[in-house]
Design an enzyme around this catalytic site. Sequence first.
Site, PDB file in Angstrom:
ATOM      1  N   MET A 152      32.874  34.395  36.775  1.00 53.75           N
ATOM      2  CA  MET A 152      33.124  33.695  35.514  1.00 53.75           C
ATOM      3  C   MET A 152      33.291  34.630  34.315  1.00 53.75           C
ATOM      4  O   MET A 152      33.725  34.178  33.264  1.00 53.75           O
ATOM      5  CB  MET A 152      32.039  32.666  35.232  1.00 53.75           C
ATOM      6  CG  MET A 152      32.276  31.326  35.920  1.00 53.75           C
ATOM      7  SD  MET A 152      34.010  30.782  35.924  1.00 53.75           S
ATOM      8  CE  MET A 152      34.352  30.690  34.175  1.00 53.75           C
ATOM      9  N   ASP A 153      32.924  35.888  34.453  1.00 52.59           N
ATOM     10  CA  ASP A 153      33.306  36.830  33.394  1.00 52.59           C
ATOM     11  C   ASP A 153      34.803  37.107  33.490  1.00 52.59           C
ATOM     12  O   ASP A 153      35.520  37.081  32.488  1.00 52.59           O
ATOM     13  CB  ASP A 153      32.518  38.132  33.507  1.00 52.59           C
ATOM     14  CG  ASP A 153      31.128  38.012  32.890  1.00 52.59           C
ATOM     15  OD1 ASP A 153      30.853  37.004  32.220  1.00 52.59           O
ATOM     16  OD2 ASP A 153      30.322  38.933  33.079  1.00 52.59           O
ATOM     17  N   HIS A 154      35.262  37.373  34.712  1.00 51.29           N
ATOM     18  CA  HIS A 154      36.710  37.520  34.889  1.00 51.29           C
ATOM     19  C   HIS A 154      37.432  36.284  34.353  1.00 51.29           C
ATOM     20  O   HIS A 154      38.375  36.380  33.575  1.00 51.29           O
ATOM     21  CB  HIS A 154      37.062  37.634  36.379  1.00 51.29           C
ATOM     22  CG  HIS A 154      36.833  38.988  36.977  1.00 51.29           C
ATOM     23  ND1 HIS A 154      37.659  40.053  36.734  1.00 51.29           N
ATOM     24  CD2 HIS A 154      35.897  39.433  37.845  1.00 51.29           C
ATOM     25  CE1 HIS A 154      37.230  41.102  37.429  1.00 51.29           C
ATOM     26  NE2 HIS A 154      36.160  40.759  38.105  1.00 51.29           N
TER      27      HIS A 154
END
Lengths: 411, 404
Positions: free
Chosen positions: A173-175
């Site tokens: 979810m950072d990507h």
Amino acid sequence: MSTLPLAGVRVCDLTWIIAGPTATRVLADFGAEVIRVEHGQAVDAIRLGRPIVGDAPTLNNSGFFNYFNRNKKSMLLNTRHPMGGDVLRKLIAASDVVVENFSSRVMESWDLDYPQLREIRPDIIYCSVSGFGHSGRDRDFTTWGPTAQALSGLTIMSGLPGKPPAGWGYSYMDHTAGYSAAIAIMAALHHRNRTGEGQHIDMSQVEAGIVLTGPAVLDATVNGRPWRRAGMPPGNRAWEPRVAPHNTYACAGDDRWVAIAVMNDAEWQAMVRAMDDPEWALDPRFATNAGRLANQDELDERIETWTTEFTDYEVMELLQAAGVRAGVCQKASDRFERDPQLAARDWWHRLPHAELGESNYDGVVPKLSASPGVLRTASPLLGVHTHDVLRDVLGMNDDEIAEHEALGVLM
Amino acid sequence: MSGPLAGLRVVELCDEPGQYAGKLLADLGADVVKVEPPGGSSARQVGPFVKGIPGPNRSLNFWYYNTNKRSAVLDLESADARAAFLALARGADILIEDREPGWMAERGLDRAGIGNPGLIFCSITPFGQDGPWSRYRSSDMVGLALGGPMMMNGYDHADAPGAPPIRGHGDQGYHTTCHYAVHGILAALLHRDATGEGQAIDCSMHEALSCTVEVGMPYWLYVQRDVIRQTGRHAAAHATERWLYRAKDGHDIIIFGVGRDNASWKQLKEWFQSEGFGAHFDEPRFDSPAARQPGRGSPEAGEIMRELERFIAAHDADYVYRGGQERGQAWGTVRAPEETVQDPHFHDRGFFVEVTGEDVDRPALMPGAPYIFSATPWELRRPAPRLGEHTDEVLAELAGRGGP
């Protein structure tokens, strides 16, 4: 020499860790001038992130940081110093885009919320990426990638039945929050090209994750069928569409696996031929998808007995030659050392860096025929462009720069 | 018409791999015409289905990935339909297709055949348009295997000896690929805004996934190590402490750091002690942030985690989550999709939207926008189209424009 598609777009990059820098990595790859504003007293923790080259972190020897921050500039600015605040406002006035992924009240506390940014630059595109967004009752809660994955439903969608969730072994979810932010920013740039109008884009990392679970949410809200039920998550077997065989199978060697997805009867027949028509596979119980689903345990066991006789690449090549969807579960070393597809597509690039030396970088996805993204520089050393930005972007002369330096503004 | 891409015309010839790219553009305001074969896109056969009964207009998967699009049935094996497709593409700004390499060219439907120099022509394939694997067949799972994500996800040996790498569900490989495809499309659009020039885009799922495994790739590039899979937490070069703990209600919670700074540690400590846990945390040896952090062999860090485990086991996951967040801890309950939709915070933000369709009595909720635009709001203008719902409308518009 083709032009870069985002040439002429300047980004005031206040991001750190991974989600924000992923967004600006995309913009930088496509040619935006991304200026990382860094504060020496609150340095981006990823500058200390492993893997590092050398014995101890130096702020400039992190391969992890380098991976997310190529093609960008870095300036040092003490934003807590009143004159630092002035410099930041001048940089915002000279920028098309401001991006940050602080917790949701930081910009407010700097007197830089959207209405204030607009006073500095009326057509600014301001993108904020926070855990829960800038509104709603839990706006003060915070996330890292793994928290957002857990809260959005993604973690529980990965695992073997009857086991704790396997989740995601990286900050998916950072990507993805970064990818979504890059989409929003470029769409807003197009809107500004047409109308002259800027805007605020308010992103929540958890919402960006829930967006990736749509059909499972609808199964609950339309059919009343929860994800949390016996047999779920189904490991590497198919959830939807329900087909078999569909799994990972051990191959010769240590921790070597191949993923095989048979989507219909024709593909199953092709797989049987590729396995050299073993007698078990001709059993009428396996002739239809319904039969294969009903007898999945035995089916998977039989297939794995076959795959363990070969290496993972051999199984993939055998099955792909027969038109069956199969792929090796590749590690990073496999992709770098063995993968002929990435090599043939010139995926790996080399760039020099003062502390990391000359090392390898992955390319730009996707490939544009007329104005492709380009790798131009490795990640910037901390503050290496401070003077360039003050002089070339903000028009300061040497005396002014020296004064800011002397007063502790540029640290 | 709202949305930052309002006014753009998009032709989409996509099934499961590429349809999310069309949704992303349509949800941002573009007019997306989904061209489907007479039997419908294969995506219409992907469940879950309304009441579990298959049917071309009953796939909830299709409902989700085809919001705001129009459906036109064109049998591209017939010359008349190809002429209509070409006319559609000549009037379009963007075309997205996910057919195998060469399929469009064989039918005269490639960029050269269309002949619209301003067209942004985006091809989404498993491996790209060329290379030794370009003819390999793939799926979401096969893509996640080859691209690297699967080898990052899995189990500690103690939890599941010999467990394979694990694929996260929900077509996440297709999502990542479509995010990248849309990056390319929007970058090309900005180039076209400046120059008027269109171009071809070659988007490979394999490449998109290869650069979406965070620390996995840098570990090989810089120190030549492959990371190892661990239960419910990051893959790492060496085994690390657990993040997942089971609460009283059977739900898991992710504990991502404990009291990194002294202020939040004090709040946490008081909370635990008010509930009868962690009486010994007052000892001075717990005062140092470094002693409290796991991963460095500190006995205090180990003691804190053991006590926290007892605390969590005695409470429901959401109680621990909210109490931790209120004290500055970025912890999170491991929620299922049916639970995310209940959280009032997201309703405060208008995140979930209502959708209707075949054989449902009342509107149902589904996720809305991943971003809130202040000037050009995301909007659900129409639900996913029924098969061929807009064929006549689209053909009439073409006739109005003087083609095919």
